[in-house]
Design a protein around this motif. Structure first.
Motif, PDB file in Angstrom:
ATOM      1  N   GLY A  50       0.795  -1.223   0.000  1.00  0.00           N
ATOM      2  CA  GLY A  50       0.000   0.000   0.000  1.00  0.00           C
ATOM      3  C   GLY A  50       0.822   1.265   0.000  1.00  0.00           C
ATOM      4  N   GLN A  51       2.119   1.157   0.242  1.00  0.00           N
ATOM      5  CA  GLN A  51       2.982   2.331   0.284  1.00  0.00           C
ATOM      6  C   GLN A  51       3.526   2.702  -1.096  1.00  0.00           C
ATOM      7  N   ILE A  52       3.814   1.698  -1.941  1.00  0.00           N
ATOM      8  CA  ILE A  52       4.555   2.005  -3.167  1.00  0.00           C
ATOM      9  C   ILE A  52       4.119   1.206  -4.388  1.00  0.00           C
ATOM     10  N   SER A  53       3.382   0.108  -4.227  1.00  0.00           N
ATOM     11  CA  SER A  53       3.248  -0.837  -5.342  1.00  0.00           C
ATOM     12  C   SER A  53       2.073  -0.587  -6.268  1.00  0.00           C
ATOM     13  N   TRP A  54       1.208   0.380  -6.001  1.00  0.00           N
ATOM     14  CA  TRP A  54      -0.031   0.558  -6.755  1.00  0.00           C
ATOM     15  C   TRP A  54       0.175   0.566  -8.270  1.00  0.00           C
ATOM     16  N   GLY A  66      -6.929   4.858  -4.901  1.00  0.00           N
ATOM     17  CA  GLY A  66      -6.358   4.147  -3.755  1.00  0.00           C
ATOM     18  C   GLY A  66      -5.150   4.839  -3.172  1.00  0.00           C
ATOM     19  N   PRO A  67      -4.120   5.108  -3.994  1.00  0.00           N
ATOM     20  CA  PRO A  67      -2.961   5.808  -3.433  1.00  0.00           C
ATOM     21  C   PRO A  67      -3.302   7.184  -2.883  1.00  0.00           C
ATOM     22  N   THR A  68      -4.281   7.863  -3.473  1.00  0.00           N
ATOM     23  CA  THR A  68      -4.670   9.173  -2.948  1.00  0.00           C
ATOM     24  C   THR A  68      -5.261   9.051  -1.555  1.00  0.00           C
ATOM     25  N   ALA A  69      -6.103   8.034  -1.345  1.00  0.00           N
ATOM     26  CA  ALA A  69      -6.694   7.824  -0.018  1.00  0.00           C
ATOM     27  C   ALA A  69      -5.608   7.539   1.012  1.00  0.00           C
TER      28      ALA A  69
END
Length: 744
Positions: free
Chosen positions: A322-326, A483-486
């Motif tokens: 959830g930190q970098i892989s999106w 997702g990354p924005t949230a």
């Protein structure tokens, strides 16, 4: 105006002209037009404004890393401490990194005063500068749309938002590396020497920010320059030799200067085994990070467990996913497809050079961090973000052009990349049990509708169908970034996130502790949330330690005792004001002290702390130590740098860290301790009942000598009675008083 036969049409003109369907998909994208579209600069400014809010909102309530905060404060008190990067103004021990980032923040605090905003202003400026530079570089090779997408992706990468709100050196590191990469591409395009020299200097400064991590992308830079430059081989060799000299000078000036200072006149270099900067370069901050070893939690243990088990799938595990892989799958697909689309372009084609450099950047960082056996924190992965962003922007535009071309085989590549991105986003969002459960169905539905719209309106050239095609593209972008924005918004706007303040900043909810992603293994620690364990910390009622902090002991009942000290894990911040409150709203570790100077009480303090990992001292005990310092240079000697950092911020006085950040430094010897006591430079030393970390032989010698010759400070000496209602402890720490007459 771009003609239908122009092999380099501008990406922004593609959707509105029939010419786009006549272009072979192998043609590389064009250089941007002389005049930028009207929306380009406003879009960039809007992205920078969004990033500024994410990085700076509620920053005064943020928990910073007390380890670096203390060093920055010490640098405002002593120019010697500023130069060496000393943890304390007395210059006993440095932090375990070169000092360039601390120098920048320290100068800001010298000018504007020590505080959270004064410390973080250069960090936020560096983060915004990184976005600006990446936008400019991507625009040069892929156009304005690609640049805007790249800037937005970089700004919204969750771990990048988390680390840009912290005073770790990674923010400045990424700025320097991105600047170096951009200048290297300019050197390839223009055949000029000066940009190449500038690139080398920036990578050298990156080395002086986090040592060998600043070099990870250098092989890609070298390879691209050698292959794509139009210069002759002799001229390239001369230019590279000059750049190598510039790199060496900008990399090793600090280590050389340190080595020229006699060991007795300089602080011990934290993280090294012999007190030298060269040992720090090759060991703890060099190959030790990759291979593991002393002080680096090798073999997936110790510090390595912060990011899960080493393996090719580590970036996709429960901790890092959830930190970098999106967008990693889409970036890799864009890289591969983009290189194919470049086809038989000349060796010197600048588009392929840009793809190769940013692709090499991503692959080299990915492999290094995935396979690292030493200490691996989640926030290290922020270095992947520029490569991911550039490939998503530049490669994404190339995929769009191929999608709009006549070759039906390419019409499936972009939708496939978007589909994989949507599926992976759903997987990541579903890992966060109970967190924004409405989001993953929305992402899935929007992405499906967007892909359908792309196919239905693929050949649209004008009118309503073209507008619906653009809506489909926008919907796909929104679904990919939702997702990354949230996650990215949580550090600024959520009171409870997965991150542990400045010690191990992360964004979004806690998802660590499970098995996630191929080869990812156990998640380890994701901020101390449910299921995530920090080395040296047990979950309430578990009865088992989650692993030991290097140089320390696993505790019970959710306590942590690095280096044998005691004290509860800080939950929200730092030592603060008179009531133990941090000015931004954080609180200090609580508790009351037991007899004999046990370090478990509240501390007093000032701005810039938080996120520390050591025990704290009762405010009455601190007052006693200050009152009876009796002209000593150092207020106290403690076992580790986390405890020392918090005390420095609390008291604004030098405090000795005997064993460094991991508890394995050999900074304090019995001979050195005797010398300090004999000279009246140190009177008080804290011993941990469960051991103090560091070298066991040195520990035992010092412990035995101090207990034999020193006098224990009792609670009654500073007016505090025995503890009531404190949490149970497995280890106690005791303060001893030593005077010159005690040295025999």
């Amino acid at each position: 105006m771009t003609s239908a036969t122009d092999p380099h049409p501008h990406p922004e003109t593609e959707t509105g002209t029939a010419a786009s369907t006549d272009r072979p998909p192998s043609a590389p994208p064009a250089a941007p037009p002389d005049k930028a579209p009207r929306w380009s600069l406003p879009a960039l400014l809007a992205i920078l404004a969004l990033a500024g809010v994410l990085y700076g909102w509620n920053l005064s309530g943020n928990s910073l890393n007390s380890f670096y905060s203390a060093a920055i404060y010490s640098g405002t008190q002593s120019w010697k401490a500023w130069f060496f990067g000393s943890l304390d103004a007395g210059n006993f021990l440095t932090v375990d990194k070169p000092p360039f980032a601390l120098m920048v923040m320290g100068l800001s605090c010298r000018v504007f005063g020590f505080g959270t905003w004064q410390m973080m202003a250069p960090e936020i400026a560096a983060a915004l500068g990184t976005i600006w530079i990446l936008h400019a570089s991507v625009k040069r090779y892929f156009g304005h749309v690609a640049a805007a997408v790249a800037a937005l992706v970089l700004a919204l990468t969750p771990i990048t938002v988390a680390i840009n709100r912290d005073n770790n050196p990674d923010t400045l590191l990424v700025l320097l590396m991105v600047g170096g990469a951009a200048l290297a591409l300019r050197a390839v395009r223009t055949d000029r020497l000066l940009p190449l020299i500038g690139s080398a200097v920036l990578f050298g400064l990156a080395f002086n920010t986090k040592m060998l991590q600043g070099y990870i992308a250098l092989p890609a830079v070298f390879a691209v320059y050698v292959y794509a430059s139009r210069l002759g081989w002799r001229k390239k060799a001369v230019n590279l030799a000059l750049a190598a000299v510039a790199l060496a000078v900008s990399s090793f000036w600090w280590a050389t200067a340190v080595s020229l200072v006699p060991a007795d006149d300089r602080p011990y270099i934290g993280g090294s085994t012999d007190g030298s900067a060269w040992n720090l370069i090759m060991g703890y901050n060099g190959l030790g990070r990759v291979l593991g070893g002393e002080g680096n939690g090798g073999g997936g243990g110790g510090g390595g467990s912060f990011a899960g088990t080493a393996g090719i799938g580590r970036m996709f595990n429960d901790v890092l996913g959830g930190q970098i892989s999106w967008l990693i799958p889409f970036a890799l697909l864009s890289l591969a497809a983009g290189l194919v689309l470049c086809g038989r372009a000349p060796r010197t084609d600048p588009t392929r050079a840009a793809l190769a450099l940013w692709g090499g950047w991503l692959v080299l960082h990915y492999l290094t961090f995935a396979m690292a056996e030493g200490t691996m924190h989640p926030y290290y992965t922020t270095a992947l973000a520029p490569g991911i962003a550039a490939l998503c922007g530049g490669g994404g535009v190339m995929l769009w052009r191929a999608f709009r071309g006549r070759d039906a085989r390419w019409s499936w590549v972009l939708p496939t990349g978007l589909a994989v991105t949507g599926v992976w986003a759903v997987v990541l969002l579903r890992r966060a049990t109970g967190w924004n459960t409405w989001l993953w169905p929305v992402v899935g539905v929007v992405m499906v509708l967007a892909i359908v719209g792309l196919f239905v309106f693929r050949t649209a050239a004008s009118g309503t169908r073209l507008r619906l095609l653009r809506v489909s593209v926008a919907a796909a972008l929104v679904a990919a970034l939702a997702g990354p924005t949230a996650y990215a918004a949580s550090p600024a706007f959520s009171a409870t996130t997965g991150g542990m303040g400045g010690t191990n900043p992360t964004a979004g909810p806690s998802t660590g502790g499970g098995t996630g992603g191929p080869g990812g293994g156990r998640g380890g620690f994701a901020g101390g949330g449910p299921g995530g364990e920090m080395p040296g910390v047990t979950r309430q009622g578990s009865g088992q330690a989650g692993g030991e902090l290097p140089g320390g002991n696993g505790g019970g009942n959710g306590q942590m005792q690095p280096g044998g000290g005691t004290g509860e894990l800080p939950q929200g911040g730092a030592p603060g004001g008179a009531n133990g409150e941090f000015p931004g709203g954080g609180t200090a570790p609580g508790g009351t002290d037991t007899d004999a100077g046990t370090g478990t009480g509240t501390t007093r303090g000032g701005p810039g702390g938080g996120g520390g990992m050591g025990g704290s001292l009762d405010s009455a005990l601190i007052s006693y130590l200050e009152k009876h310092q009796d002209g000593a240079k150092w207020l106290l000697a403690v076992s580790n740098s986390q405890s020392a950092g918090q005390l420095i911020l609390s008291t604004h006085k030098p405090v000795i860290s005997m064993w460094g950040f991991t508890g394995s430094d050999r900074a304090m010897t019995l001979a050195r301790l005797k010398e300090l006591v004999k000279n009246g430079e140190l009177h008080y030393i804290q011993l941990g009942g469960g051991g103090m970390g560091g070298n066991s032989t040195l520990n035992q010698e010092i412990t035995t000598w101090v207990q034999k010759n020193g006098t224990a400070v009792k609670a009654s000496d500073y007016g505090t009675t025995a503890s009531t209602g404190s949490t149970s402890q497995t280890t106690t720490s005791t303060i001893y008083r030593l005077d010159p007459s005690d040295v025999t």
